[in-house]
Enzyme design. Structure first.
Site, PDB file in Angstrom:
ATOM      1  N   SER A  93      -3.058  -2.966  -0.746  1.00 25.24           N
ATOM      2  CA  SER A  93      -1.726  -2.499  -1.145  1.00 25.24           C
ATOM      3  C   SER A  93      -1.495  -1.211  -0.383  1.00 25.24           C
ATOM      4  O   SER A  93      -2.437  -0.427  -0.231  1.00 25.24           O
ATOM      5  CB  SER A  93      -1.702  -2.209  -2.655  1.00 25.24           C
ATOM      6  OG  SER A  93      -0.394  -2.239  -3.160  1.00 25.24           O
ATOM      7  N   LYS A 174       3.207   0.092  -7.660  1.00 27.81           N
ATOM      8  CA  LYS A 174       1.981  -0.284  -8.383  1.00 27.81           C
ATOM      9  C   LYS A 174       2.311  -0.898  -9.743  1.00 27.81           C
ATOM     10  O   LYS A 174       1.669  -1.863 -10.162  1.00 27.81           O
ATOM     11  CB  LYS A 174       1.060   0.933  -8.554  1.00 27.81           C
ATOM     12  CG  LYS A 174       0.469   1.459  -7.272  1.00 27.81           C
ATOM     13  CD  LYS A 174      -0.301   0.412  -6.466  1.00 27.81           C
ATOM     14  CE  LYS A 174      -1.663   0.061  -6.997  1.00 27.81           C
ATOM     15  NZ  LYS A 174      -2.352  -0.938  -6.159  1.00 27.81           N
TER      16      LYS A 174
HETATM   17  P1  NAP Z   1      -6.367   2.253   1.976  1.00 25.68           P
HETATM   18  O1  NAP Z   1      -7.644   2.708   2.575  1.00 25.68           O
HETATM   19  O2  NAP Z   1      -5.115   2.571   2.706  1.00 25.68           O
HETATM   20  O3  NAP Z   1      -6.468   0.700   1.697  1.00 25.68           O
HETATM   21  C1  NAP Z   1      -5.351  -0.126   1.611  1.00 25.68           C
HETATM   22  C2  NAP Z   1      -5.695  -1.466   2.187  1.00 25.68           C
HETATM   23  O4  NAP Z   1      -4.559  -2.319   2.073  1.00 25.68           O
HETATM   24  C3  NAP Z   1      -6.066  -1.412   3.683  1.00 25.68           C
HETATM   25  O5  NAP Z   1      -7.175  -2.217   3.906  1.00 25.68           O
HETATM   26  C4  NAP Z   1      -4.851  -2.006   4.351  1.00 25.68           C
HETATM   27  O6  NAP Z   1      -5.134  -2.719   5.545  1.00 25.68           O
HETATM   28  C5  NAP Z   1      -4.397  -2.996   3.299  1.00 25.68           C
HETATM   29  N1  NAP Z   1      -3.013  -3.376   3.521  1.00 25.68           N
HETATM   30  C6  NAP Z   1      -1.902  -2.604   3.486  1.00 25.68           C
HETATM   31  N2  NAP Z   1      -0.814  -3.343   3.784  1.00 25.68           N
HETATM   32  C7  NAP Z   1      -1.263  -4.602   4.030  1.00 25.68           C
HETATM   33  C8  NAP Z   1      -0.646  -5.820   4.393  1.00 25.68           C
HETATM   34  N3  NAP Z   1       0.688  -5.900   4.601  1.00 25.68           N
HETATM   35  N4  NAP Z   1      -1.410  -6.915   4.535  1.00 25.68           N
HETATM   36  C9  NAP Z   1      -2.753  -6.867   4.350  1.00 25.68           C
HETATM   37  N5  NAP Z   1      -3.400  -5.735   4.011  1.00 25.68           N
HETATM   38  C10 NAP Z   1      -2.662  -4.622   3.858  1.00 25.68           C
HETATM   39  O7  NAP Z   1      -6.179   2.857   0.520  1.00 25.68           O
HETATM   40  P2  NAP Z   1      -7.155   2.918  -0.742  1.00 25.68           P
HETATM   41  O8  NAP Z   1      -7.032   4.294  -1.277  1.00 25.68           O
HETATM   42  O9  NAP Z   1      -8.489   2.370  -0.436  1.00 25.68           O
HETATM   43  O10 NAP Z   1      -6.376   1.943  -1.739  1.00 25.68           O
HETATM   44  C11 NAP Z   1      -6.935   0.716  -2.169  1.00 25.68           C
HETATM   45  C12 NAP Z   1      -6.259   0.298  -3.447  1.00 25.68           C
HETATM   46  O11 NAP Z   1      -6.514   1.273  -4.461  1.00 25.68           O
HETATM   47  C13 NAP Z   1      -4.731   0.181  -3.353  1.00 25.68           C
HETATM   48  O12 NAP Z   1      -4.338  -0.923  -4.146  1.00 25.68           O
HETATM   49  C14 NAP Z   1      -4.246   1.486  -3.991  1.00 25.68           C
HETATM   50  O13 NAP Z   1      -2.958   1.359  -4.530  1.00 25.68           O
HETATM   51  C15 NAP Z   1      -5.291   1.638  -5.077  1.00 25.68           C
HETATM   52  N6  NAP Z   1      -5.452   3.000  -5.611  1.00 25.68           N
HETATM   53  C16 NAP Z   1      -5.809   4.023  -4.766  1.00 25.68           C
HETATM   54  C17 NAP Z   1      -5.980   5.311  -5.297  1.00 25.68           C
HETATM   55  C18 NAP Z   1      -6.397   6.469  -4.437  1.00 25.68           C
HETATM   56  O14 NAP Z   1      -6.353   7.610  -4.911  1.00 25.68           O
HETATM   57  N7  NAP Z   1      -6.837   6.240  -3.202  1.00 25.68           N
HETATM   58  C19 NAP Z   1      -5.799   5.532  -6.668  1.00 25.68           C
HETATM   59  C20 NAP Z   1      -5.436   4.453  -7.486  1.00 25.68           C
HETATM   60  C21 NAP Z   1      -5.275   3.188  -6.944  1.00 25.68           C
HETATM   61  P3  NAP Z   1      -5.222  -1.983   6.965  1.00 25.68           P
HETATM   62  O15 NAP Z   1      -6.604  -1.370   7.035  1.00 25.68           O
HETATM   63  O16 NAP Z   1      -5.044  -3.097   7.935  1.00 25.68           O
HETATM   64  O17 NAP Z   1      -4.130  -0.962   7.010  1.00 25.68           O
END
Ligand code: NAP
Length: 357
Positions: A93, A174
């Site tokens: 996401s 979200k």
């Molecule tokens: P991240 O490193 O940016 O990971 C997001 C992932 O989603 C990446 O692998 C990205 O792929 C993929 N993605 C985005 N758009 C896409 C698309 N159109 N098709 C396929 N894949 C796509 O961020 P993260 O922090 O690890 O987040 C992971 C999850 O945790 C998300 O659902 C986020 O909302 C949730 N979350 C994060 C936090 C936080 O503080 N970090 C807190 C609460 C929840 P690419 O590598 O190709 O860009």
């Protein structure tokens, strides 16, 4: 009360969507440690640089990894990756502040992507459990909302009802995605949905550089963005490795059900400056004090388009609290303190040359 025990004995593969991501890297690592075959769904499996860290893990751990090309917006593109899987971890996401069109950049991939992945689960008989990475952002919209919860503390019963496309659009993406997930889960009875709702995730990544907004945010703590001070805004924080562990427990504990707030400590942004200064000294312009709310209200919107007056009014000087007891009792999750995680995360930015002295 006895601790719930995960059962990793199934030999079926596990699908991890967005496997190149910051959080997903640690989930993949834990699955490989448990000897699982990971079906890693990524946008571009031919980009060897983006998957090198996952290959390195697989080379030294008992499990295996196979890559599949899939995009959240391409209908049916997870159908191949999900074949034979019993558990799905849907982490993909967009989490970015680089947004020009919130519908297109955030909401569509989050919501249509969730429907796409869960649609693939509907078409795949082997799937028994889907773990969706939701967020505390699906539980509340602005810090001012926390006061509405019993005991002024968020629980899994709370839903974000205040975010909109034009206000807290990431949070809106979200909550809409999680609602879509529950709708689809409730419409069938073969697979069970469990959600993990983390607060701000901190700690090192498994790759040398990460695109997650968590890293941008940490970078700003050391690059002078906040040298004049920080707005007094509280937020929950949690070590990325604890969030990954929560996903494994959610996937493999038989009775896991429902939503889970995964958050260790509540701090404000000055805390990050204090932790980093203690560890790294005065070489970097870490924030040292608070900016008065009136000042952020006045100049915030000019300095940063996300700092709208509505955002300032509803988030600065409002306490934030969330109850993490369900994650401890039902998943048996134990938490590490966030301070060492913040230090390691900043060190990683220094090692990658992303923050300069
Ligand atoms: P991240 O490193 O940016 O990971 C997001 C992932 O989603 C990446 O692998 C990205 O792929 C993929 N993605 C985005 N758009 C896409 C698309 N159109 N098709 C396929 N894949 C796509 O961020 P993260 O922090 O690890 O987040 C992971 C999850 O945790 C998300 O659902 C986020 O909302 C949730 N979350 C994060 C936090 C936080 O503080 N970090 C807190 C609460 C929840 P690419 O590598 O190709 O860009």
């Amino acid at each position: 009360m006895s601790q719930p025990t995960p059962d990793y004995s199934s030999t079926a593969p596990v699908l991890v969507t967005g496997a190149t991501g910051y959080l997903a890297g640690w989930i993949v690592k834990r699955l490989l440690e448990e000897g699982k075959t990971v079906h890693a769904a990524v946008r571009d499996p031919s980009n060897k640089q983006k998957i090198a860290h996952l290959d390195d893990m697989a080379a030294s751990l008992p499990g295996d990894i196979k890559y599949f090309k899939a995009d959240l917006l391409d209908e049916g593109s997870f159908d191949e990756a999900i074949q034979g899987c019993d558990v799905v971890m849907h982490t993909a996401s967009p989490f970015t502040s680089e947004v020009t069109d919130p519908q297109k950049d955030l909401v569509d991939p989050a919501v249509r992507g969730t429907r796409n992945v869960l649609g693939a689960a509907n078409r795949t008989d082997s799937v028994k459990r889907v773990v969706v990475t939701s967020s505390c952002a699906a539980i509340y919209g602005d810090a001012v909302d926390v006061a509405q919860s019993p005991g002024q503390t968020l629980t899994e019963d709370d839903w974000n009802t205040t975010s909109r496309l034009d206000h807290q659009s990431y949070s809106f993406s979200k909550v809409e995605a999680e609602k879509a997930a529950w709708e689809m889960a409730d419409a069938q009875d073969r697979w069970k949905l469990v959600t993990i709702n983390p607060s701000l995730i901190v700690g090192p990544g498994t790759a040398k550089t990460q695109t997650s907004e968590s890293f941008n945010f940490m970078k700003q703590a050391g690059d002078g963005t906040f040298k004049m001070g920080v707005p007094k805004m509280e937020i929950g924080m949690v070590d990325v490795r604890d969030v990954a562990e929560a996903h494994l427990l959610a996937g493999f504990i038989e009775n896991a059900e429902g939503r889970h707030i995964v958050s260790k400590e509540t701090h404000d942004f000055l805390f990050i400056g204090e932790v980093l200064r203690k560890k790294f000294g005065d070489k970097y312009p870490f924030p040292k004090g608070y900016l008065p709310k009136w000042m952020v209200w006045l100049i915030g919107p000019m300095a940063n388009k996300a700092l709208t007056r509505e955002m300032v009014a509803k988030n600065i000087n409002h306490p934030w609290a969330a109850d993490n007891s369900k994650s401890k009792e039902k998943l048996g999750l134990s938490y590490q303190p966030v301070e060492p995680a913040l230090e390691k995360m900043f060190q990683q930015l220094l090692d990658a040359g992303l923050v300069k002295k």
